[in-house]
Motif scaffolding. Structure first.
Motif, PDB file in Angstrom:
ATOM      1  N   PRO A   1      11.625  -7.152  18.861  1.00 29.64           N
ATOM      2  CA  PRO A   1      11.325  -6.725  17.493  1.00 29.64           C
ATOM      3  C   PRO A   1      12.449  -7.108  16.545  1.00 29.64           C
ATOM      4  CG  PRO A   1      12.013  -4.853  18.818  1.00 29.64           C
ATOM      5  CD  PRO A   1      11.883  -6.010  19.765  1.00 29.64           C
ATOM      6  N   LYS A   2      12.100  -7.619  15.372  1.00 30.81           N
ATOM      7  CA  LYS A   2      13.102  -8.061  14.403  1.00 30.81           C
ATOM      8  C   LYS A   2      13.051  -7.258  13.105  1.00 30.81           C
ATOM      9  CE  LYS A   2      15.531 -10.957  14.926  1.00 30.81           C
ATOM     10  NZ  LYS A   2      16.881 -10.940  15.518  1.00 30.81           N
ATOM     11  N   THR A   3      11.938  -7.284  12.389  1.00 31.93           N
ATOM     12  CA  THR A   3      11.859  -6.578  11.117  1.00 31.93           C
ATOM     13  C   THR A   3      10.495  -5.930  10.945  1.00 31.93           C
ATOM     14  OG1 THR A   3      11.071  -8.529   9.916  1.00 31.93           O
ATOM     15  CG2 THR A   3      13.456  -8.182   9.958  1.00 31.93           C
ATOM     16  N   GLY A   4      10.441  -4.943  10.061  1.00 32.62           N
ATOM     17  CA  GLY A   4       9.178  -4.313   9.722  1.00 32.62           C
ATOM     18  C   GLY A   4       9.259  -3.696   8.341  1.00 32.62           C
ATOM     19  N   ARG A   5       8.161  -3.739   7.611  1.00 34.15           N
ATOM     20  CA  ARG A   5       8.123  -3.185   6.256  1.00 34.15           C
ATOM     21  C   ARG A   5       6.752  -2.563   5.992  1.00 34.15           C
ATOM     22  NH1 ARG A   5      12.744  -3.868   6.510  1.00 34.15           N
ATOM     23  NH2 ARG A   5      14.196  -4.915   5.098  1.00 34.15           N
ATOM     24  N   ALA A   6       6.734  -1.528   5.175  1.00 29.91           N
ATOM     25  CA  ALA A   6       5.489  -0.988   4.644  1.00 29.91           C
ATOM     26  C   ALA A   6       5.684  -0.766   3.155  1.00 29.91           C
ATOM     27  CB  ALA A   6       5.127   0.329   5.325  1.00 29.91           C
ATOM     28  N   ASN A   7       4.681  -1.090   2.378  1.00 29.57           N
ATOM     29  CA  ASN A   7       4.791  -1.008   0.928  1.00 29.57           C
ATOM     30  C   ASN A   7       3.513  -0.385   0.359  1.00 29.57           C
ATOM     31  OD1 ASN A   7       6.026  -1.723  -1.661  1.00 29.57           O
ATOM     32  ND2 ASN A   7       4.338  -3.160  -1.865  1.00 29.57           N
ATOM     33  N   VAL A   8       3.653   0.745  -0.339  1.00 31.85           N
ATOM     34  CA  VAL A   8       2.521   1.409  -0.973  1.00 31.85           C
ATOM     35  C   VAL A   8       2.520   1.061  -2.452  1.00 31.85           C
ATOM     36  CG1 VAL A   8       1.490   3.630  -1.571  1.00 31.85           C
ATOM     37  CG2 VAL A   8       2.486   3.285   0.688  1.00 31.85           C
ATOM     38  N   VAL A   9       1.393   0.578  -2.943  1.00 30.70           N
ATOM     39  CA  VAL A   9       1.253   0.192  -4.348  1.00 30.70           C
ATOM     40  C   VAL A   9       0.719   1.400  -5.112  1.00 30.70           C
ATOM     41  CG1 VAL A   9       0.219  -1.426  -5.976  1.00 30.70           C
ATOM     42  CG2 VAL A   9       0.796  -2.178  -3.656  1.00 30.70           C
ATOM     43  N   GLU A  10       1.538   1.964  -5.954  1.00 26.75           N
ATOM     44  CA  GLU A  10       1.155   3.183  -6.662  1.00 26.75           C
ATOM     45  C   GLU A  10       0.124   2.934  -7.757  1.00 26.75           C
ATOM     46  OE1 GLU A  10       4.898   4.667  -7.946  1.00 26.75           O
ATOM     47  OE2 GLU A  10       5.439   5.448  -5.968  1.00 26.75           O
ATOM     48  N   GLN A  11       0.139   1.726  -8.324  1.00 27.81           N
ATOM     49  CA  GLN A  11      -0.801   1.391  -9.384  1.00 27.81           C
ATOM     50  C   GLN A  11      -1.413   0.009  -9.111  1.00 27.81           C
ATOM     51  OE1 GLN A  11       1.527   1.709 -12.997  1.00 27.81           O
ATOM     52  NE2 GLN A  11       1.268   3.926 -13.089  1.00 27.81           N
ATOM     53  N   PRO A  12      -2.325  -0.066  -8.139  1.00 30.08           N
ATOM     54  CA  PRO A  12      -2.943  -1.368  -7.834  1.00 30.08           C
ATOM     55  C   PRO A  12      -3.779  -1.867  -9.001  1.00 30.08           C
ATOM     56  CG  PRO A  12      -4.075   0.411  -6.699  1.00 30.08           C
ATOM     57  CD  PRO A  12      -2.839   1.012  -7.294  1.00 30.08           C
ATOM     58  N   THR A  13      -3.922  -3.175  -9.095  1.00 27.93           N
ATOM     59  CA  THR A  13      -4.712  -3.784 -10.162  1.00 27.93           C
ATOM     60  C   THR A  13      -6.199  -3.646  -9.846  1.00 27.93           C
ATOM     61  OG1 THR A  13      -2.941  -5.381 -10.532  1.00 27.93           O
ATOM     62  CG2 THR A  13      -5.106  -5.915 -11.447  1.00 27.93           C
ATOM     63  N   PRO A  14      -7.020  -3.267 -10.815  1.00 30.94           N
ATOM     64  CA  PRO A  14      -8.473  -3.185 -10.559  1.00 30.94           C
ATOM     65  C   PRO A  14      -9.023  -4.529 -10.088  1.00 30.94           C
ATOM     66  CG  PRO A  14      -7.915  -2.097 -12.617  1.00 30.94           C
ATOM     67  CD  PRO A  14      -6.667  -2.811 -12.158  1.00 30.94           C
ATOM     68  N   LEU A  15      -9.962  -4.480  -9.176  1.00 29.61           N
ATOM     69  CA  LEU A  15     -10.530  -5.696  -8.584  1.00 29.61           C
ATOM     70  C   LEU A  15     -11.038  -6.666  -9.641  1.00 29.61           C
ATOM     71  CD1 LEU A  15     -11.473  -7.257  -6.053  1.00 29.61           C
ATOM     72  CD2 LEU A  15     -13.589  -5.925  -6.141  1.00 29.61           C
ATOM     73  N   ALA A  16     -11.685  -6.148 -10.680  1.00 30.42           N
ATOM     74  CA  ALA A  16     -12.271  -7.006 -11.714  1.00 30.42           C
ATOM     75  C   ALA A  16     -11.220  -7.834 -12.445  1.00 30.42           C
ATOM     76  CB  ALA A  16     -13.048  -6.155 -12.716  1.00 30.42           C
ATOM     77  N   GLN A  17      -9.961  -7.407 -12.401  1.00 30.68           N
ATOM     78  CA  GLN A  17      -8.896  -8.113 -13.110  1.00 30.68           C
ATOM     79  C   GLN A  17      -8.103  -9.057 -12.207  1.00 30.68           C
ATOM     80  OE1 GLN A  17      -6.381  -5.322 -15.236  1.00 30.68           O
ATOM     81  NE2 GLN A  17      -8.136  -4.051 -15.849  1.00 30.68           N
ATOM     82  N   CYS A  18      -8.474  -9.142 -10.967  1.00 35.20           N
ATOM     83  CA  CYS A  18      -7.668  -9.897 -10.004  1.00 35.20           C
ATOM     84  C   CYS A  18      -7.955 -11.397  -9.990  1.00 35.20           C
ATOM     85  CB  CYS A  18      -7.869  -9.327  -8.610  1.00 35.20           C
ATOM     86  SG  CYS A  18      -7.051  -7.742  -8.362  1.00 35.20           S
TER      87      CYS A  18
END
Length: 223
Positions: free
Chosen positions: A85-102
């Motif tokens: 094992p080398k690295t690990g990350r978790a990232n929570v997006v508090e304000q994701p972009t609405p799908l229609a704008q992606c």
């Protein structure tokens, strides 16, 4: 390894075990070409070496929107025996972009993402997950991801029961790699095997993808 960050996000280390060393490597952001590499047969590595279970495509509704859920869905040292094992990350997006704008940006609407990196002699395997609010949003992301990667040389990785998948070769950051993209319930996953000494074995790629599928399914069932 790069994890997508920005305004309105919070990043935490994956605390899988004392052996899971946190770090901040850099993921190549641009492709430098496409290379298809011949492979030789070798034993599949990792816990995913077992045969596919025959399960149908997962339609679970679990939303992996916390660090703990992302952590549980990514492979850990116990499921990656023989790999360091080398690295690990978790990232929570508090304000994701609405799908229609992606638009064409399939990662845009993700509510969380994470990655885990393991190494053995001559090879590196990187697992990535992008989590979405529901199955239709994840399916849309899968279609966009498949369209974006269609330009690369297709890799002969066997289909995986329990997930929609496609595999391809690419060269990024000067390293050849074989990639398996997975559409699984509410997440989009990717397994990348790369390295100068790697023979980019499709069987190993299949095994690693199976490991990720099993982890995601187990984590979903436990939620």
């Amino acid at each position: 390894m790069r994890v997508r960050t920005g305004t309105g996000t919070a990043t935490v280390l994956l605390v899988v075990s004392a052996l899971f060393v946190p770090g901040c490597g850099t993921e190549a952001s641009k492709d430098t070409g496409t290379a298809e590499t011949g492979s030789t047969s070798k034993p599949a590595a990792g816990a995913g070496a077992s045969a596919d279970s025959g399960a149908s495509t997962a339609e679970f509704s679990t939303v992996f929107n916390t660090e703990q859920k992302i952590q549980a869905a990514l492979p850990d040292p116990a499921s990656m025996k023989g790999w360091k094992p080398k690295t690990g990350r978790a990232n929570v997006v508090e304000q994701p972009t609405p799908l229609a704008q992606c638009g064409a940006d399939w990662e845009c609407a993700a509510v969380a993402n994470g990655s885990a990196k393991f190494e053995e002699v001559g090879e590196t395997v990187i697992f990535r997950l992008h989590a979405f609010t529901d199955h239709p949003t994840a399916q849309d992301a899968c279609r966009k991801e498949a369209a974006q990667t269609a330009k690369y040389t297709k890799a002969s990785v066997a289909p995986l029961d329990g997930a929609e998948s496609h595999a391809y070769y690419r060269n990024a950051g000067g390293l050849d790699g074989i990639n398996v993209s997975l559409c699984l319930g509410t997440v989009v996953g990717r397994v990348t095997i790369e390295g100068g000494g790697s023979n980019l074995d499709p069987e190993t790629a299949h095994s690693m993808a199976r490991t990720l599928i099993d982890r995601v399914r187990t984590a979903a069932a436990a939620s």
